[in-house]
Structure formats: structure tokens, C-alpha cells
Design a protein around this motif. Structure first.
Motif, PDB file in Angstrom:
ATOM      1  N   THR A  52     -50.612  25.476  16.432  1.00 26.38           N
ATOM      2  CA  THR A  52     -49.658  25.270  15.340  1.00 26.38           C
ATOM      3  C   THR A  52     -49.440  23.754  15.196  1.00 26.38           C
ATOM      4  O   THR A  52     -49.842  22.979  16.067  1.00 26.38           O
ATOM      5  CB  THR A  52     -48.292  25.933  15.627  1.00 26.38           C
ATOM      6  OG1 THR A  52     -47.561  25.100  16.544  1.00 26.38           O
ATOM      7  CG2 THR A  52     -48.432  27.334  16.217  1.00 26.38           C
ATOM      8  N   PRO A  53     -48.764  23.335  14.132  1.00 24.44           N
ATOM      9  CA  PRO A  53     -48.524  21.882  13.953  1.00 24.44           C
ATOM     10  C   PRO A  53     -47.407  21.311  14.827  1.00 24.44           C
ATOM     11  O   PRO A  53     -46.969  20.181  14.583  1.00 24.44           O
ATOM     12  CB  PRO A  53     -48.126  21.776  12.470  1.00 24.44           C
ATOM     13  CG  PRO A  53     -48.481  23.081  11.848  1.00 24.44           C
ATOM     14  CD  PRO A  53     -48.398  24.101  12.932  1.00 24.44           C
ATOM     15  N   LEU A  54     -46.944  22.041  15.833  1.00 22.15           N
ATOM     16  CA  LEU A  54     -45.804  21.592  16.640  1.00 22.15           C
ATOM     17  C   LEU A  54     -45.981  20.174  17.194  1.00 22.15           C
ATOM     18  O   LEU A  54     -45.116  19.312  17.017  1.00 22.15           O
ATOM     19  CB  LEU A  54     -45.568  22.601  17.781  1.00 22.15           C
ATOM     20  CG  LEU A  54     -44.505  22.283  18.820  1.00 22.15           C
ATOM     21  CD1 LEU A  54     -43.129  22.154  18.186  1.00 22.15           C
ATOM     22  CD2 LEU A  54     -44.465  23.392  19.889  1.00 22.15           C
ATOM     23  N   THR A  82     -53.255  38.248  19.256  1.00 22.12           N
ATOM     24  CA  THR A  82     -52.708  37.867  17.955  1.00 22.12           C
ATOM     25  C   THR A  82     -53.430  36.683  17.335  1.00 22.12           C
ATOM     26  O   THR A  82     -53.220  36.396  16.178  1.00 22.12           O
ATOM     27  CB  THR A  82     -51.209  37.545  18.067  1.00 22.12           C
ATOM     28  OG1 THR A  82     -51.071  36.597  19.105  1.00 22.12           O
ATOM     29  CG2 THR A  82     -50.414  38.775  18.392  1.00 22.12           C
ATOM     30  N   THR A  83     -54.271  36.000  18.118  1.00 22.04           N
ATOM     31  CA  THR A  83     -55.028  34.927  17.480  1.00 22.04           C
ATOM     32  C   THR A  83     -56.428  35.407  17.096  1.00 22.04           C
ATOM     33  O   THR A  83     -57.190  34.677  16.494  1.00 22.04           O
ATOM     34  CB  THR A  83     -55.146  33.685  18.391  1.00 22.04           C
ATOM     35  OG1 THR A  83     -55.637  34.109  19.655  1.00 22.04           O
ATOM     36  CG2 THR A  83     -53.814  32.998  18.581  1.00 22.04           C
ATOM     37  N   ALA A  84     -56.744  36.669  17.459  1.00 19.08           N
ATOM     38  CA  ALA A  84     -58.021  37.254  17.031  1.00 19.08           C
ATOM     39  C   ALA A  84     -57.966  37.442  15.507  1.00 19.08           C
ATOM     40  O   ALA A  84     -56.883  37.466  14.931  1.00 19.08           O
ATOM     41  CB  ALA A  84     -58.224  38.597  17.716  1.00 19.08           C
ATOM     42  N   PRO A  85     -59.142  37.566  14.847  1.00 20.13           N
ATOM     43  CA  PRO A  85     -59.148  37.768  13.393  1.00 20.13           C
ATOM     44  C   PRO A  85     -58.209  38.920  13.024  1.00 20.13           C
ATOM     45  O   PRO A  85     -58.185  39.954  13.693  1.00 20.13           O
ATOM     46  CB  PRO A  85     -60.603  38.120  13.095  1.00 20.13           C
ATOM     47  CG  PRO A  85     -61.376  37.533  14.224  1.00 20.13           C
ATOM     48  CD  PRO A  85     -60.478  37.555  15.414  1.00 20.13           C
ATOM     49  N   MET A  86     -57.418  38.698  11.987  1.00 15.84           N
ATOM     50  CA  MET A  86     -56.369  39.650  11.651  1.00 15.84           C
ATOM     51  C   MET A  86     -56.948  40.960  11.142  1.00 15.84           C
ATOM     52  O   MET A  86     -57.698  40.994  10.186  1.00 15.84           O
ATOM     53  CB  MET A  86     -55.457  39.025  10.589  1.00 15.84           C
ATOM     54  CG  MET A  86     -54.162  39.768  10.400  1.00 15.84           C
ATOM     55  SD  MET A  86     -53.135  39.766  11.903  1.00 15.84           S
ATOM     56  CE  MET A  86     -52.419  38.130  11.781  1.00 15.84           C
ATOM     57  N   VAL A 133     -37.815  24.404  16.707  1.00 14.91           N
ATOM     58  CA  VAL A 133     -37.053  25.248  15.764  1.00 14.91           C
ATOM     59  C   VAL A 133     -37.823  25.389  14.453  1.00 14.91           C
ATOM     60  O   VAL A 133     -37.970  26.486  13.904  1.00 14.91           O
ATOM     61  CB  VAL A 133     -35.644  24.640  15.530  1.00 14.91           C
ATOM     62  CG1 VAL A 133     -34.938  25.329  14.358  1.00 14.91           C
ATOM     63  CG2 VAL A 133     -34.799  24.724  16.803  1.00 14.91           C
ATOM     64  N   LEU A 134     -38.344  24.259  13.977  1.00 12.96           N
ATOM     65  CA  LEU A 134     -39.133  24.266  12.742  1.00 12.96           C
ATOM     66  C   LEU A 134     -40.371  25.156  12.889  1.00 12.96           C
ATOM     67  O   LEU A 134     -40.712  25.935  11.997  1.00 12.96           O
ATOM     68  CB  LEU A 134     -39.538  22.820  12.418  1.00 12.96           C
ATOM     69  CG  LEU A 134     -40.516  22.543  11.285  1.00 12.96           C
ATOM     70  CD1 LEU A 134     -39.950  22.999   9.954  1.00 12.96           C
ATOM     71  CD2 LEU A 134     -40.845  21.046  11.213  1.00 12.96           C
ATOM     72  N   ASP A 135     -41.034  25.077  14.028  1.00 11.97           N
ATOM     73  CA  ASP A 135     -42.268  25.850  14.225  1.00 11.97           C
ATOM     74  C   ASP A 135     -41.984  27.349  14.315  1.00 11.97           C
ATOM     75  O   ASP A 135     -42.786  28.167  13.856  1.00 11.97           O
ATOM     76  CB  ASP A 135     -43.006  25.366  15.487  1.00 11.97           C
ATOM     77  CG  ASP A 135     -44.503  25.674  15.423  1.00 11.97           C
ATOM     78  OD1 ASP A 135     -45.064  25.701  14.302  1.00 11.97           O
ATOM     79  OD2 ASP A 135     -45.114  25.894  16.483  1.00 11.97           O
ATOM     80  N   ILE A 136     -40.843  27.700  14.892  1.00 18.68           N
ATOM     81  CA  ILE A 136     -40.489  29.123  14.972  1.00 18.68           C
ATOM     82  C   ILE A 136     -40.291  29.676  13.552  1.00 18.68           C
ATOM     83  O   ILE A 136     -40.796  30.752  13.217  1.00 18.68           O
ATOM     84  CB  ILE A 136     -39.245  29.323  15.867  1.00 18.68           C
ATOM     85  CG1 ILE A 136     -39.606  29.001  17.330  1.00 18.68           C
ATOM     86  CG2 ILE A 136     -38.705  30.747  15.741  1.00 18.68           C
ATOM     87  CD1 ILE A 136     -38.414  28.908  18.259  1.00 18.68           C
ATOM     88  N   ALA A 137     -39.604  28.910  12.705  1.00 19.65           N
ATOM     89  CA  ALA A 137     -39.433  29.337  11.304  1.00 19.65           C
ATOM     90  C   ALA A 137     -40.798  29.493  10.633  1.00 19.65           C
ATOM     91  O   ALA A 137     -41.079  30.485   9.954  1.00 19.65           O
ATOM     92  CB  ALA A 137     -38.593  28.308  10.551  1.00 19.65           C
ATOM     93  N   ARG A 138     -41.653  28.504  10.868  1.00 22.55           N
ATOM     94  CA  ARG A 138     -42.970  28.491  10.233  1.00 22.55           C
ATOM     95  C   ARG A 138     -43.796  29.712  10.631  1.00 22.55           C
ATOM     96  O   ARG A 138     -44.430  30.354   9.793  1.00 22.55           O
ATOM     97  CB  ARG A 138     -43.688  27.201  10.644  1.00 22.55           C
ATOM     98  CG  ARG A 138     -45.055  27.016  10.035  1.00 22.55           C
ATOM     99  CD  ARG A 138     -45.761  25.875  10.731  1.00 22.55           C
ATOM    100  NE  ARG A 138     -45.272  24.575  10.331  1.00 22.55           N
ATOM    101  CZ  ARG A 138     -44.814  23.625  11.160  1.00 22.55           C
ATOM    102  NH1 ARG A 138     -44.768  23.841  12.471  1.00 22.55           N
ATOM    103  NH2 ARG A 138     -44.404  22.474  10.712  1.00 22.55           N
TER     104      ARG A 138
END
Ligand SMILES: [Zn+2]
Length: 492
Positions: free
Chosen positions: A40-42, A15-19, A293-298
């Protein structure tokens, strides 16, 4: 440290490979787990919250800054979010606390911290004899007798290592404080349960109803005082507690929301409290989980995933003062509680999630196991099907809403709990990321799977209280009286 199993690495790499269109069509839960395990910005968010905003006791200016900042972070991520007000019964913040112990030819100044809702002492402080109350057991107070009257009683504690010790400390404190007050004490002094000169702010049992000075004294200083007292040297304590107190005020939860597509009128809540105590900066309790929690939403938003049910991402406030933000939510959203499918809380630092507390509802376990399948490699997971009090699942549970609490390894949570040492450097950032993947797929599962978890009736909630140790836990956390009075919890 456990190694990330191959299955998770595979998910992460895929999933981090080019989309590509094919990748975008993968299993949404696996894609979410992969995104949460990626970059991620976590960590940056946790560092900003702790180092820049700092300790954020409810009612403080820092707490209000944290609310506005978190709201903006949801918006930056493209997640709809709002501040939801609720009432706090009384303001209590420590400005400063100092103590001097004196005796014949003896003088030293151990560090102290006022306990929440301790009274202030005035500028000149309160001076009274310091007496040895042992472990605060009935026989200890019996031995003290009339010497407790008007005195500062010093209670010896065990060093705190883990969650079990923490629950024991809360439960013992309730009984100790009742005995001390019955003995007519002038003030209560706990030996810090943390090593050396480390201080923590332990919740006192009476909350705003407390009417005398209460404090924690650094362990080394308290041990010195006890050695002197046990050698027969009389001691006097002068405590100067400067407290900012005030009447009821408004505080705010921050609630992000991603609307459901097929069942938008049904709700799944994932929450972690944003507030903290203020000796440290609340990294483990509970900045780490709030930022998770914030990162999951993001990540759900970033991937464009569409849950069937509406997911609410709650950063609770006023948790430390009595689980007040989540209580406020259950009142504000009372008309929607029948349609709350599940409310989850994460509040044990960054120790590994080893399963969930399922609140006495066995029917949640098969749903959990299905939801957890994409991260099975991060297990094994074992669930504890009993009610647990001490964090923001409480009012959901008492309203009959299916609720989960992440059951985490204690790791370093106990020694740093509410302590000066609860700082960014104590957070296990790698494990936090693994926990985010676990919490993410559980949230996603409850928001998408077919399930039937109706809200419990008042009678069912009542039998949970009667049939388990719930009442004792409620007493430890100062929420039992409100249940008995019928002001908190589901009633017919
Ligand atoms: Zn907490």
C-alpha cells in the motif's frame, strides 16, 4: 523483531491473490488485515509527509500544507473527507534560538531550543546570571534562595529512554516550573534529556500563560556549565530567542468518513494527530500513525467493505498545543457524542501494539478481544483498563465516550520524542504495517459488532476522575484547570 505468524501470512496471501468471487466473500476483517499487510502507499505517504512537508507545528505554513495534502490523499483514495476548523488560543512558533555562556576566561555557545510558549527576548537577548538549580527539587530551590531571583536557573535532567521516563518528565516539569516561578527566576533552562547535542521541544506546563523565557540546552553544553558552576566559577547566560507569537487563529482537522450501512447514525472514530513539533519532521510523533489511519480508510474503501456504523478517520491538529483539534471536534460534534460508540487514538510511534488502554471501561475488553481475533497471531494483547492522558482520546474520555489508546512498546519513541532526530529513518516500517493490521481490525470490529457501550454520564466521568490517578495526569498535561473551571469535560 518478531516473525509474522503463519496465520497472518495465510491471510495476507489469500487476499493479495488475484481477486476471485470466493475471495471477495471472505471475512471482511481478515481481508482488511490482509490488505493492510500487503503493498500500500503507507510508506510513501509517510516519506512525503516528513521529507517533503517536514516538521508541521500548528500555526505554520507547513502545517497548512500538510492539511491540504492529507485532504487530497483521502480524496485520491475515494474517501469522502473534509477540513473541520477549530480555534487555537495563541500562535507560538520559534524562528531561532541561540545562547552564549560566559565567565572569567570562559565563553561557549551551547545549542538551545525555546520551549513552547516561552517569551521572546528581543534582538539583543536577555543576559542574566546562570545558576545551578540541581534537579529542581524543593531543597534545590531552597539552597539557591535569593540567587534564583532574576537569574537563568539551569535544571539537570535524567536521560530519557522510554514512555515511563517521558511521563515522569512531564509530571516533574509541572512542579519544577511552579517552584522556579515562585522563586522569581528570570528564565528557566532545562538540560536536554537527550544525549550529546540533541535538542527537543518539551512542552512547558503553563502554555500561553507563561511569561518568561524557557529553553532546553544541549546535554553536553549543560553538563559543562554545571561542572563549572560546581567548581565555583560564576557564569552568565545570554539567550536570544526569536519567537513568532500572535492571537487566536483557526486550525483544521482533516476528517475522512465512510458511511455505515445499517447504523449510519452511530460513529466510530480512529484518530492520529497530523501536527508535530518542528525540530525534526515528526515521523514517530505522529506521522506514522496519521498515515496509518489514512491507509486504513483507503483499504476499506478499496476493498469495498461496508461497515454497519459510520467510521470517521481523524487526522487531528493542534495536539501538541494541548490536544486542541480533538477538543474542537468534541465541541463541533457535541450533538452526536451520545452516538459515538468508540474513539481510538494512536500516538506512540512505531513500537509494537501490545494492547489497548480502555479508559476504565472493562466492558470494552470483550469487544476488543473479539475484534482482535483475526490478528491474534500478532499478539499476545493485554489491555490496561485505566484512563490515560497525553493524546487525543482525552476529550472523548472526559465527555464519557468509550475510548481506546493503542498501547505500544516504547521502542525508539522516547529518545526521539519531539527531538531533531524524529525523522523518517527512525520509523520501523515493518512494525507500522503490522500495527495497521491491528488498528484496522479493531476499527472494523467496533464498526460492525453488536455491542452496548453507552456514553457515560457527568457523574460517571466525575467518579473516574476521583477514583483514579486521572487528576494527576491532567495536571501534568495542563488540562486540569479547564476541567475544574467546567470549560472542558462533561458537566451536569
Ligand atoms: Zn504525539
Amino acid at each position: 523483531m518478531r516473525l509474522v505468524p503463519a496465520v497472518i501470512l495465510a491471510v495476507s496471501l489469500a487476499t493479495t491473490a488475484p481477486m476471485r468471487p470466493a475471495a471477495a466473500q471472505g471475512d471482511p476483517a481478515e481481508r482488511l488485515a490482509g490488505a493492510l499487510l500487503g503493498t500500500t502507499p503507507l510508506e510513501d505517504d509517510l516519506e512525503t509527509l516528513t521529507d517533503e512537508i517536514g516538521g508541521r507545528a500548528t500555526g505554520s505554513a507547513a502545517n497548512l500544507r500538510a492539511v491540504d495534502w492529507a485532504l487530497q490523499r483521502f480524496k485520491d483514495a475515494g474517501v469522502e473527507a473534509r477540513k473541520e476548523p477549530f480555534q487555537v488560543a495563541a500562535l507560538w512558533l520559534e524562528r531561532s534560538a541561540a545562547a552564549t555562556v560566559t565567565g572569567e576566561g570562559i565563553a561557549f555557545a551551547p545549542r538551545v531550543a525555546a520551549l513552547p510558549f516561552s517569551t521572546a527576548t528581543g534582538r539583543d537577548g536577555l543576559t542574566a546570571p546562570l545558576v545551578d538549580a540541581g534537579r529542581g527539587r524543593p531543597e534545590d530551590f531552597a539552597a539557591l534562595g535569593a540567587k534564583a531571583k532574576g537569574a537563568f536557573v539551569l535544571v539537570e535532567t535524567e536521560e530519557l529512554h522510554d514512555i515511563e521516563g517521558l511521563f515522569r518528565e512531564y509530571s516533574e516539569a509541572t512542579a519544577i516550573e511552579a517552584r522556579a516561578i515562585a522563586g522569581g527566576i528570570g528564565g528557566l533552562v532545562y538540560m536536554s534529556s537527550r544525549p550529546n547535542d540533541l535538542l527537543a521541544r518539551h512542552n512547558a506546563s503553563l502554555g500561553p500563560k507563561n511569561d518568561r523565557p524557557m529553553m532546553m540546552m544541549e546535554r553536553d553544553g549543560a553538563e559543562r556549565a554545571l561542572r563549572l558552576l560546581r567548581k565555583g566559577k560564576p557564569l552568565t547566560l545570554t539567550a536570544v530567542l526569536d519567537i513568532q507569537s500572535g492571537p487566536a487563529y483557526e486550525s483544521y482537522n482533516v476528517v475522512g468518513e465512510i458511511r455505515g450501512t445499517r447504523r449510519p447514525e452511530e460513529f466510530v472514530v480512529i484518530g492520529g494527530h497530523l501536527d508535530s513539533w518542528d525540530l525534526g519532521t515528526g515521523a514517530l510523533d505522529n506521522g506514522a500513525n496519521a498515515m496509518m489511519v489514512l491507509d486504513i480508510a483507503r483499504q476499506i474503501r478499496r476493498l469495498g467493505l461496508k461497515p454497519a456504523r459510520t467510521i470517521r478517520f481523524a487526522l487531528w491538529n493542534g495536539e501538541e498545543q494541548g490536544l486542541l483539534g480533538s477538543y474542537g471536534y468534541t465541541r463541533t460534534h457535541a450533538a452526536e457524542l451520545d452516538r459515538h460508540v468508540m474513539a481510538s487514538s494512536y500516538d506512540i510511534g512505531t513500537g509494537r501494539i501490545i494492547g489497548f488502554f480502555t479508559g476504565g471501561r472493562a466492558a470494552m475488553i470483550p469487544v476488543l478481544d473479539r475484534a482482535l481475533a483475526p490478528v491474534a497471531g500478532l499478539g499476545p494483547f493485554a489491555h490496561v483498563n485505566g484512563p490515560v492522558v497525553g493524546t487525543d482520546n482525552y476529550d472523548f474520555m472526559m465527555q464519557g465516550v468509550p475510548n481506546l489508546v493503542g498501547n505500544q512498546e516504547s521502542a525508539n519513541y522516547g529518545p526521539n520524542y519531539h527531538a531533531r532526530s524524529d525523522e523518517f529513518g527512525r520509523a520501523d516500517l515493518r512494525q507500522l504495517r503490522l500495527n495497521a493490521a491491528i488498528a484496522g481490525v479493531v476499527t472494523w470490529g467496533f464498526a460492525t459488532l453488536d455491542l452496548s457501550l453507552p456514553r457515560q454520564s457527568a457523574q460517571q466521568v466525575d467518579s473516574l476522575v476521583r477514583g483514579t490517578d486521572l487528576a494527576d495526569q491532567m495536571k501534568s498535561f495542563g488540562v486540569y484547570d479547564a476541567w475544574v473551571a467546567g470549560t472542558r469535560g462533561r458537566r451536569p
